[in-house]
Design an enzyme around this catalytic site. Structure first.
Site, PDB file in Angstrom:
ATOM      1  N   LYS A 133      47.231  50.985  43.262  1.00 24.06           N
ATOM      2  CA  LYS A 133      48.501  50.698  42.584  1.00 24.06           C
ATOM      3  C   LYS A 133      49.517  51.761  42.980  1.00 24.06           C
ATOM      4  O   LYS A 133      49.162  52.946  43.073  1.00 24.06           O
ATOM      5  CB  LYS A 133      48.263  50.703  41.065  1.00 24.06           C
ATOM      6  CG  LYS A 133      49.471  50.347  40.213  1.00 24.06           C
ATOM      7  CD  LYS A 133      49.083  50.345  38.725  1.00 24.06           C
ATOM      8  CE  LYS A 133      50.258  49.998  37.821  1.00 24.06           C
ATOM      9  NZ  LYS A 133      49.879  50.012  36.391  1.00 24.06           N
ATOM     10  N   SER A 158      50.949  45.820  33.700  1.00 23.30           N
ATOM     11  CA  SER A 158      51.754  46.191  34.846  1.00 23.30           C
ATOM     12  C   SER A 158      50.977  46.233  36.161  1.00 23.30           C
ATOM     13  O   SER A 158      51.592  46.193  37.225  1.00 23.30           O
ATOM     14  CB  SER A 158      52.383  47.566  34.609  1.00 23.30           C
ATOM     15  OG  SER A 158      51.387  48.567  34.548  1.00 23.30           O
ATOM     16  N   SER A 215      47.578  47.593  30.684  1.00 18.75           N
ATOM     17  CA  SER A 215      48.035  47.279  32.044  1.00 18.75           C
ATOM     18  C   SER A 215      46.940  47.091  33.092  1.00 18.75           C
ATOM     19  O   SER A 215      47.241  46.654  34.200  1.00 18.75           O
ATOM     20  CB  SER A 215      48.996  48.361  32.525  1.00 18.75           C
ATOM     21  OG  SER A 215      50.263  48.159  31.953  1.00 18.75           O
TER      22      SER A 215
END
Lengths: 512, 96
Positions: free
Chosen positions: A79, A154, A178
């Site tokens: 990420k 997210s 997330s």
């Protein structure tokens, strides 16, 4: 069989035996990315050349019988929230669009020393704020099960790339759900470790008392493998826990005997979709058939979790994001435009004779901060900074921030009491399956309420996992969430694996 | 609780954000809605409850007091939007 259909654990074994090479494995995943990611948008950047060079180097070292790390040759997606000195780290924000970190996050350093092959950087909501990845400043990510729907967020890119078979392993971060929520919406496994289990050094901070880095994978064993590689004490992070890291993946197939599972009464109130409730209850039946005891429990303060979270997380965010000032790194507004704007304002106020306003006009530096931040941050980030600054401002601190911290303790105490009676808590990850892209736009509060079942684990610092437990009539994945006491990731993973061994949901492949 | 446009302007200055007229309007609506929801917390009895700032209340984490190299200046300045060879440059603070 194509290489990308093996699990990470199987691939690791094939690599170790010399039956496949990391170059072949990495190439197969890069090909899958090339074939599918223009439809999905999971990756912000794919570093094919570096990945292949790294894979070749690992293959050579293996041939030369040199010692190798525990993920040697396995591709991992990261990420775009963790610093890596060899690539940009944008955090999904224009603010950091061209930021090159001068150092590696501990998690990135551990992946490198485990000889993982880093494929590239996955998309995310800006600064990890959001639950749909639509807040990325750069691109949309689509749910591989239905391209009109969100992958969640997210860590939407991190979950979507695993779901679509673009990588066997993926790293996400979880501040209020997330990792678990996108894992649930994309039908993969996602684990948020105990707060302090994984170092936050080099993780771009959102809410420091809640943020944790964790693994996403297609199954629990692979998630355990990745967690082992990244977990453990780090002196660079003062909140890192000095606790031994068990070999989760070695123990994971051992079922838990006398397992007591708690079901939270408050999780099944109005708002929970019928198909999701049905799937979760069926999962509980599976556990029961395996000899587990199901016990109804109460977390009386759970209805306050979202409100508590949306006081504490934005407060910490407003403080953390104060560092983006256009001075040290990140976006800075244009100097000439800035000075022009100030001069024009000054002239206007002078001709209007507004002395009070003239006295209060921003100086050049303050205006530079304000313009840089206005240009660099997107709407959701601004909203949370404002909310946090409000909750911390004079006159409101006691009513909001301090109150939130007190309710946070009550939430934690509810869990402590519950875990006196049960070993794991099981329930839904989200109240609804993946929603349509754009569906929540313009309704921030509705978007916040999506975090209903996940934020408590962050507030209390507990580990939680999301794993596939079915599909809706329209073919969207449904996630089962398990939560455990602090540092009980071994129980969490073994409990999750028990369910996985009895079901086939995790083997279902996306239509793409 | 209702939040006024003046509240939002004040907080925008504290938060070092420049908001357009449209943003001020939207922010006033959004923050009012969110803060009204968060007001739910007022009904919780927190009498005598210690605030919990961290999930894991570790205290007194000490590092060895030893000299270690810090980030070299060139690396620390590498991402700066405005710099010279020794430091960061910012617009004039006084006298426009």
């Amino acid at each position: 069989m194509s290489l990308i259909n093996s699990t990470a654990t199987e691939a690791l074994d094939l690599l170790a035996k010399g039956q496949i090479t990391s170059v072949a494995l990495t190439s197969a995943y890069l090909q899958r990315i090339a074939d599918t990611d223009d439809q999905i948008g999971a990756f912000l950047r794919v570093d094919a050349d570096a990945a292949l060079a790294r894979a070749a180097q690992i293959d050579q070292r293996r041939q030369a019988k040199q010692p190798l790390g525990k993920l040697a040759g396995l591709p991992v997606a990261v990420k775009d929230v963790l610093c890596d000195s060899q690539t940009q780290t944008t955090c999904g924000s224009q603010m950091l669009a061209s930021y090159r970190p001068p150092y590696d996050a501990t998690v990135v350093a551990r992946l490198k020393s485990a000889d993982a092959v880093l494929l590239g950087r996955t998309n995310m909501d800006e600064f990890a704020m959001g639950g749909s990845t639509e807040n990325s400043a750069f691109q949309l990510t689509r749910n591989p099960w239905d391209l009109n729907r969100t992958p969640g967020g997210s860590s939407g890119g991190a979950a979507a790339c695993v779901a679509a078979g673009m990588t066997p392993l993926s790293i996400g971060s979880d501040t209020g759900g997330s990792i678990r929520q996108p894992a649930g919406l994309c039908g993969v496994v996602g684990l948020k470790p105990t707060y302090g289990r994984v170092s936050r050094y080099g993780l771009v901070a959102f809410a420091s008392s809640l943020d944790q880095v964790g693994p996403l994978a297609a199954n629990t064993t692979d998630a355990a493998l990745l967690l082992e590689a990244i977990a453990g004490h780090d002196t660079q992070d003062a909140t890192s826990l000095d606790a031994p890291v068990p070999r989760f993946s070695a123990e994971i197939d051992r079922p838990l005997t006398g397992l007591r599972i708690g079901v939270v009464r408050e999780h099944f109130t109005t708002g929970l979709d019928g198909e999701i409730e049905h799937a979760v209850r069926r999962a509980l039946d599976v556990y029961q058939s395996q000899g587990a005891t199901i016990k109804e429990i109460s977390l009386p303060h759970s209805k306050y979790a979202v409100a508590t979270y949306y006081v504490i997380a934005p407060s910490e965010a407003s403080s953390n994001l104060a560092r983006y000032d256009g001075v040290h790194y990140g976006h800075r507004t244009d100097r000439a435009e800035l000075l022009d704007e100030l001069a024009t304002e000054q002239k206007e106020l002078e001709s209007a004779g507004d002395r009070e306003a003239l006295k209060n006009i921003d100086n050049g530096l303050v205006r530079m901060y304000r313009r840089s931040r206005a240009e660099g941050f997107g709407p959701e980030v601004k909203r949370r900074i404002m909310l946090g600054a409000y909750a911390l401002s004079a006159g409101y601190y006691d009513a909001y921030y301090l109150k939130g911290l007190k309710v946070r303790r009550l939430i934690r105490q509810d869990f402590d009491a519950a875990f006196q009676q049960v070993d794991l808590i099981a329930g839904p990850v989200t109240a609804q399956a993946a929603f349509k892209l754009g569906e929540m736009a313009g309704d921030p509060l509705a978007m916040y309420l999506v975090d209903l079942y996940t934020v408590s684990a962050n507030l209390a610092g507990l580990p939680g996992i999301s794993l596939p437990c079915g599909f809706t009539q329209s073919g969207l994945p449904i996630g089962l969430q398990l939560q455990a006491p602090p540092l009980a990731e071994d129980t969490l993973l073994r409990g999750a694996r028990m369910y996985e061994q009895a079901t086939e949901w995790h083997k279902k492949k996306v239509p793409i | 609780m209702a939040i006024t446009r003046a509240d939002v302007e004040k907080v925008a200055l504290l938060a070092r954000l420049q908001l357009t007229d449209g943003e001020l309007k939207m922010m006033t609506t959004d923050l009012s809605q969110i803060v009204t929801y968060v007001d739910l917390l007022a009904e919780v009895d927190t009498e005598g409850v210690e605030p919990m700032a961290h999930a894991v209340e570790v205290s007194n984490v000490f590092a060895e007091d030893e000299v270690r190299p810090s980030l070299p200046r060139e690396q620390a300045l590498a991402n700066a939007p405005g710099r010279n060879e020794r430091g960061y440059l910012v617009p004039p603070v006084l006298g426009g």
